[in-house]
Design a protein around this motif. Structure first.
Motif, short mmCIF file in Angstrom:
data_model
loop_
_atom_site.label_atom_id
_atom_site.label_comp_id
_atom_site.label_asym_id
_atom_site.label_seq_id
_atom_site.Cartn_x
_atom_site.Cartn_y
_atom_site.Cartn_z
N ALA A 413 20.97 3.97 -56.16
CA ALA A 413 20.95 3.30 -57.46
C ALA A 413 20.22 4.15 -58.50
CB ALA A 413 20.28 1.93 -57.32
N PHE A 414 19.15 4.80 -58.09
CA PHE A 414 18.41 5.67 -59.01
C PHE A 414 19.26 6.85 -59.47
CE2 PHE A 414 14.84 8.92 -59.46
CZ PHE A 414 14.58 8.56 -60.77
N ASP A 415 20.03 7.43 -58.56
CA ASP A 415 20.93 8.53 -58.93
C ASP A 415 21.99 8.06 -59.93
OD1 ASP A 415 19.54 10.23 -57.27
OD2 ASP A 415 20.89 9.94 -55.56
N ILE A 416 22.52 6.86 -59.74
CA ILE A 416 23.52 6.34 -60.67
C ILE A 416 22.91 6.17 -62.06
CG2 ILE A 416 24.99 4.36 -61.19
CD1 ILE A 416 25.33 3.93 -58.20
N LEU A 417 21.72 5.61 -62.13
CA LEU A 417 21.08 5.39 -63.43
C LEU A 417 20.76 6.72 -64.12
CD1 LEU A 417 18.71 2.42 -62.52
CD2 LEU A 417 20.71 2.33 -64.01
N LYS A 418 20.35 7.71 -63.37
CA LYS A 418 20.08 9.01 -63.98
C LYS A 418 21.36 9.64 -64.53
CE LYS A 418 17.91 10.91 -60.50
NZ LYS A 418 17.16 11.90 -59.70
N ARG A 419 22.46 9.52 -63.79
CA ARG A 419 23.72 10.05 -64.28
C ARG A 419 24.18 9.33 -65.54
NH1 ARG A 419 27.03 9.25 -59.14
NH2 ARG A 419 28.64 8.90 -60.71
N LEU A 420 23.98 8.02 -65.58
CA LEU A 420 24.34 7.28 -66.78
C LEU A 420 23.49 7.70 -67.97
CD1 LEU A 420 24.80 3.68 -65.32
CD2 LEU A 420 26.59 5.18 -66.19
#
Length: 870
Positions: A413-420
Motif C-alpha cells: 500500500a505504501f508503494d502504491i501511494l508513493k507512485r500516486l
C-alpha cells in the motif's frame, strides 16, 4: 448493403453527444486544510524555534526525525509539488476499460485525432450521415441498429425533454453526492440510468466491431444487441419479479446452477457439444443471473470453455462485484471460501484469457478491491500487475486503502501511494488522506508467532509522504500516535503529540484518549503525568480526564497482580485510595446509592481499607500504592475550588469495579450483588440513572462480579445465577419484542421494562464463565454454557478457542483438545503463540499429534474419494 447500417451506426455518436455536459460540474473543489495562514506561521515557527518544555528524545537520531515530521507541516513546502484532484478525472476513466494499448474507436482514428478529422467528409459517400453531423438533430431520430426503437425513443425524449439538461455521472470515489441526480424524480432517474447504459453500449460496440470481419459483423451485432438488452433487464435493481412478458429463458440454467461446486458444474457443462455450449451460454448465464445470482461466479468459472464473448464476461464480472457480500457469511471459513472462489474466476480470466479479449472495467476492479478480504485483494493486485494492466488512480486508491489495513500488506500500500504522489496526485485530498490514515494505523497483534520487529515503519512512511507534500491532520496524527503507542514508543508519541499541537494540528479528545491509553499501558507513572499534560493541549473534557486518571489506578493494580503471578483470587487494596481521590472532585451521594457501606465513615479511616470486609489475610507490598496513587491524589488535589462534579456512568462503573476487586470474603461479594440487583430492579426500567448505566456500560459490572466469583471456590453456582439473570431478561426481551407488533402499548412498555434491568450476556461473559468452569474441572457445565452461547448466536473468537484448548489440555483430555483445535481451524482461525502455550499443557503431546495426523490422513482419503466419485 453493409454501407447503410454503417452510416446509421455512425449517427449514434452525435446523438449521444447532443446531451450537454458541463465539465465544471464534474470537478470537486480541492481539499484545503483549515486555517492555512496559521498553520503556515506555526510551521515556520516550529522550524525556527526550539521546543523547550518538552523532554528531548533518547538517542542521537530521533530528534532529527521528530523535527522532520513537524517541519513538513509548513504549507509552503507542501504546495511545491504539483497535485491533481482525483475527483476531476473523466467519467470514462472511472467506468471504462483497462487500457493496455490504445485501441482506436474507428479504423482511421489516430491518437491525436487529426487523421480522423480529415476523413470525416468521406462518410457522406455512404448516405446522408455526413450531412447530418452538422445539422440540428430532428425531433424523431432514427433507431440505432442495436437498440430497440421504443426504448431508445422513450429514453431520448425523457433526457432531452426534462431530466438531464446537464447529465453528469457520479464519481463513486467522491464523497460528494451528485445533487442533480439525487433530486430527480423516479421516471427521470430511470431515464438517466438508461441513457448511461446506451452510452456504454455505444462505446463498447465501437471497440468490438473491429474484431469481426465484414461477413461476421451482422451476426456479431445481433448477438451483442440481444445480450445487452437481456442483461439490462436482469441487472436492474428494480426489475419485476414476474415480468409482463415472460422471459422464456429464465429456467435455462436450472440444470446447472443447482449442482454443488464449480467442478461438478464444469463436468456437466463439458458433457455438451462445443457448438451447443457456444449457443447456450448467453441464456444459461442470464438465467443464472436472474434465478441464482449468488452462484454467478461459479457458473461463469465452469462455462469458460469455449471462451464466451469478452463484453459478456465483463458484464458478468461487474454483476458479481456489485452483489458480492463477503461479510454476509457466518464464519471466517465461509467468508474465506467465498472470496477464494471469486478470486479463482478472476485468475482464470486475467491470466488464461487472450490479451485484450475481456475489457475488464476499472469499476469492477475497484469494487473487488473494496469488498474482498485483504489477502485476496493482495493476490488480485499481483495478478493485475503481472498482466501489465493499467489502473486508474481511483482504482489504485481502492487497493491502497484495503491493503493498508493489514500489517502484512502495508508495504505494498505504501508503494502504491508513493507512485500516486510521483504521478501528481494530491495526497491531501480526502481519498488519499483516508488511505494514509489507514496506512499509519498499525495494529500490533499480541500473541503472534513472529516476535521480530515488523518491516513497515509508520514513522518512516510519514516522513516520506510529508516529503512528497502530505500535510497531516488530526485524524492522520491520531492514527500515527496510536501506532507508536502500540509499538511501545510512548515517550516519542507524547513528544510528537505536543509538537503536532504546537504546529497547528488541533488535537481532539480521541487523540488525547489514544495517548493516555498508551501511557497507562506502559505502566510508568511519569508517562501518565505527561499524558495529563497532553490533555490540556487537546482541551479534553475535565470529567473524562478525571475518569481516566481513576482508571489508571485500577489498571496499574490489575496488571501488577498479573505480572507478579499472584494466585487467584486477585484482590487489591484498591477502593480506599480511589475513594479518597474521588471524594475530592465528585459528589458522594450518587456513588453511595449503589453501595451498602457508609462512604463518609470509610473516608475517616486512615488507609481506607481498614475494617471488616476489606481486611486482608495476606499482606503484600504493592508498587502501585507508591507510584500511580500519589500521582492521582496530587492531580485531584489541584484546583480544589468550586463546586464538586456529578459523576457520570463511566465514573460509577470504575468505582463499582474497584469495590468488587477489593472485597475479601465470598459472603460480602454475594451480598453486594444482591444489593446491586435490588438497585437495578428498584427503578424498574424507568428512564433513570440505572437504565443509563446499563445502556452505556453494558455487561461490564456484571462481568466483573462473575469473574470475581469464578476465582473463588464454591461460588461457581452464584456466578451462574448472575449469568441466569442476564440471560433471562435477554430471552424475555426477545420474546416481548417478537410479540410486540400485534400487542398494544402496555405490552410494549412492559417489554422495555424487562430489557433494561440486566444487560444481555456478551462474548466476554461467556468466555469468563467457560474459563472459570474449566479451571474448576466442571467440563459438563462448561459445554452447556458453550451450547447456550451457540443458541444465542454469539460467535467465539480466538481468545475463546484458546481458553477451551487450555482448559481441555490442563484436564489432560487429548480427544477434546484435538477436536477443539480442529473446530478452531474449521472456523477460520489460525493458531497463535497462546494456542501453542495452551497445547503445551498436555503431558502426552506425542499421542495428540499422532491423532491429529491420523485425522488429516482420513480427510485426504475422503477428499480423494469424492473426486473419484465425481
Amino acid at each position: 448493403m453493409p454501407a447503410a447500417p454503417m452510416a446509421r451506426a455512425s449517427s449514434l455518436k452525435p446523438w449521444c453527444l447532443t446531451v450537454p455536459s458541463s465539465s465544471a460540474l464534474l470537478l470537486r473543489p480541492r481539499f484545503q486544510p483549515a486555517s492555512m495562514l496559521s498553520i503556515r506561521r506555526l510551521g515556520s515557527m516550529v522550524q525556527s524555534s526550539p521546543v523547550n518544555h518538552v523532554r528531548p528524545f533518547d538517542g542521537d537520531i530521533l530528534p532529527q526525525k521528530a523535527q522532520r515530521l513537524t517541519a513538513g507541516l509548513n504549507l509552503q513546502h507542501a504546495s511545491s509539488n504539483t497535485s491533481v484532484d482525483l475527483a476531476a478525472a473523466t467519467p470514462e476513466a472511472n467506468s471504462g476499460f483497462f487500457l493496455d494499448k490504445t485501441h482506436p474507436r474507428h479504423g482511421n482514428a489516430q491518437p491525436d485525432g487529426s487523421h480522423a478529422r480529415q476523413k470525416r467528409p468521406a462518410l457522406s459517400d455512404h448516405g446522408r450521415s455526413g450531412q447530418r453531423r452538422h445539422r440540428k438533430p430532428p425531433s424523431g431520430p432514427k433507431k440505432p441498429y442495436f437498440v430497440g426503437k421504443r426504448r431508445y425513443m422513450v429514453t431520448h425524449n425523457r433526457i432531452h425533454g426534462s431530466c438531464a439538461r446537464n447529465p453528469q455521472p457520479a464519481n463513486r470515489f467522491s464523497s460528494a453526492v451528485d445533487k442533480d441526480a439525487s433530486e430527480m424524480d423516479e421516471p427521470s432517474q430511470e431515464a438517466y440510468q438508461e441513457w448511461k447504459n446506451l452510452r456504454g453500449m455505444h462505446s463498447q460496440w465501437g471497440y468490438i466491431r473491429h474484431q469481426h470481419s465484414a461477413s461476421q459483423l451482422q451476426s456479431a451485432r445481433k448477438a451483442f444487441t440481444s445480450w445487452k438488452t437481456k442483461f439490462w433487464n436482469v441487472s436492474r435493481v428494480d426489475r419485476p419479479r414476474d415480468p409482463k412478458v415472460p422471459w422464456p429463458w429464465r429456467d435455462s440454467a436450472k440444470w446447472l446452477f443447482e449442482l454443488n461446486g464449480a467442478h461438478t458444474m464444469q463436468k456437466a457443462w463439458e458433457s455438451l457439444e462445443v457448438e451447443s455450449r457456444r449457443k447456450q451460454w448467453p441464456l444459461v448465464m442470464l438465467s443464472t443471473l436472474d434465478r441464482c445470482p449468488e452462484k454467478a461466479h461459479m457458473v461463469l468459472e465452469a462455462t469458460l470453455d469455449p471462451l464466451p464473448p469478452g463484453y459478456a464476461i465483463h458484464d458478468v464480472l461487474l454483476f458479481v462485484a456489485q452483489r458480492l457480500r463477503i461479510s454476509s457469511a457466518k464464519g471466517v471459513r465461509e467468508r474465506t471460501i467465498k472470496a477464494e472462489q471469486v478470486l479463482e474466476v478472476m485468475a482464470k480470466i486475467i491470466e488464461d484469457a487472450p490479451g485484450g479479449h475481456v475489457p475488464l472495467g476499472q469499476r469492477t476492479a475497484g469494487l473487488l478491491a473494496r469488498k474482498l478480504p485483504c489477502d485476496q485483494t493482495s493476490e488480485l493486485y499481483g495478478m493485475l500487475q503481472r498482466a501489465r494492466v493499467k489502473l486508474h488512480p481511483n482504482t489504485l486508491l481502492q487497493f491502497a486503502g484495503k491493503l493498508a489495513g493489514e500489517m502484512a500488506h502495508k508495504d505494498t500500500a505504501f508503494d502504491i501511494l508513493k507512485r500516486l504522489a510521483d504521478s501528481g496526485v494530491d495526497l491531501n485530498a480526502p481519498s488519499p488522506s483516508s488511505a494514509i490514515t489507514t496506512l499509519l494505523h498499525c495494529r500490533i497483534a499480541h500473541g503472534g508467532l513472529s516476535e521480530g520487529k515488523p518491516s513497515f515503519s509508520p514513522k518512516d512512511a510519514l516522513e516520506d509522504l510529508m516529503d512528497k507534500g502530505f500535510v497531516p491532520n488530526v485524524i492522520n496524527a491520531t492514527a500515527f500516535l496510536d501506532s507508536l503507542c502500540q509499538q511501545a514508543e510512548v515517550e516519542e508519541a507524547i513528544r510528537l503529540a505536543l509538537l503536532f499541537s504546537e504546529s497547528g494540528v488541533q488535537l481532539d479528545t480521541k487523540a488525547w484518549a489514544t495517548i493516555f491509553r498508551g501511557a497507562k499501558g506502559s505502566l510508568k507513572a511519569e508517562n501518565v503525568a505527561r499524558g495529563l499534560d497532553v490533555a490540556k493541549a487537546a482541551s479534553a473534557p475535565y470529567a473524562d480526564v478525571l475518569n481516566n486518571a481513576l482508571h489508571a489506578v485500577f489498571y496499574f493494580a490489575e496488571m501488577e497482580s498479573r505480572e507478579k503471578r499472584f494466585a487467584a483470587p486477585w484482590i487489591y487494596p484498591l477502593f480506599g485510595p480511589m475513594l479518597r481521590a474521588y471524594a475530592k472532585k465528585f459528589e458522594l451521594e450518587p456513588l453511595q446509592w449503589w453501595l451498602p457501606d457508609s462512604l463518609p465513615l470509610m473516608l475517616t479511616q486512615t488507609t481506607g481499607n481498614d475494617g471488616g470486609k476489606f481486611d486482608s489475610n495476606r499482606p503484600r507490598r504493592w508498587e502501585f500504592l507508591e507510584t500511580i496513587v500519589p500521582l492521582t491524589e496530587s492531580f485531584f488535589s489541584t484546583q480544589s475550588g468550586g463546586p464538586k462534579l456529578q459523576p457520570n456512568t463511566t465514573t460509577i462503573a470504575i468505582m463499582l469495579r474497584a469495590y468488587v476487586k477489593t472485597l475479601q470474603h465470598p459472603y460480602d461479594l454475594m451480598a453486594f450483588y444482591a444489593f446491586f440487583k435490588a438497585r437495578l430492579e428498584e427503578q424498574g426500567g424507568d428512564e433513570g440513572f440505572a437504565t443509563r448505566l446499563i445502556e452505556d456500560q453494558g455487561s461490564l459490572i456484571h462481568d466483573t462480579v462473575i469473574m470475581a466469583m469464578m476465582e473463588r471456590r464454591g461460588l461457581s453456582r452464584p456466578a451462574l445465577q448472575v449469568f441466569g439473570d442476564m440471560l433471562k431478561d435477554h430471552v424475555q426481551r426477545s420474546a416481548s419484542e417478537g410479540a410486540g407488533g400485534g400487542e398494544g402499548q402496555p405490552k410494549s412498555n412492559q417489554s422495555r421494562t424487562v430489557a433494561l434491568v440486566h444487560p444481555p450476556p456478551g462474548l466476554c461473559t461467556f468466555s469468563i464463565l467457560v474459563r472459570g468452569l474449566l479451571n474448576g474441572g466442571d467440563r459438563i457445565l462448561a459445554e452447556q454454557v458453550l451450547q447456550v452461547m451457540k443458541e444465542q448466536g454469539v460467535e467465539p473468537n480466538l481468545v475463546t478457542w484458546n481458553t477451551l484448548t487450555k482448559g481441555y489440555a490442563a484436564m489432560q483430555s487429548i480427544n477434546k483438545t484435538v477436536s477443539t483445535l480442529q473446530d478452531m481451524e474449521a472456523a477460520g482461525f489460525k493458531p497463535d503463540l497462546f494456542t501453542f502455550k495452551a497445547f503445551g499443557k498436555l503431558k502426552d503431546q506425542g499421542r495428540a499429534l499422532d491423532r491429529m495426523e491420523g485425522i488429516i490422513a482420513v480427510n485426504r482419503q475422503k477428499m480423494a474419494g469424492d473426486d473419484l466419485y465425481e
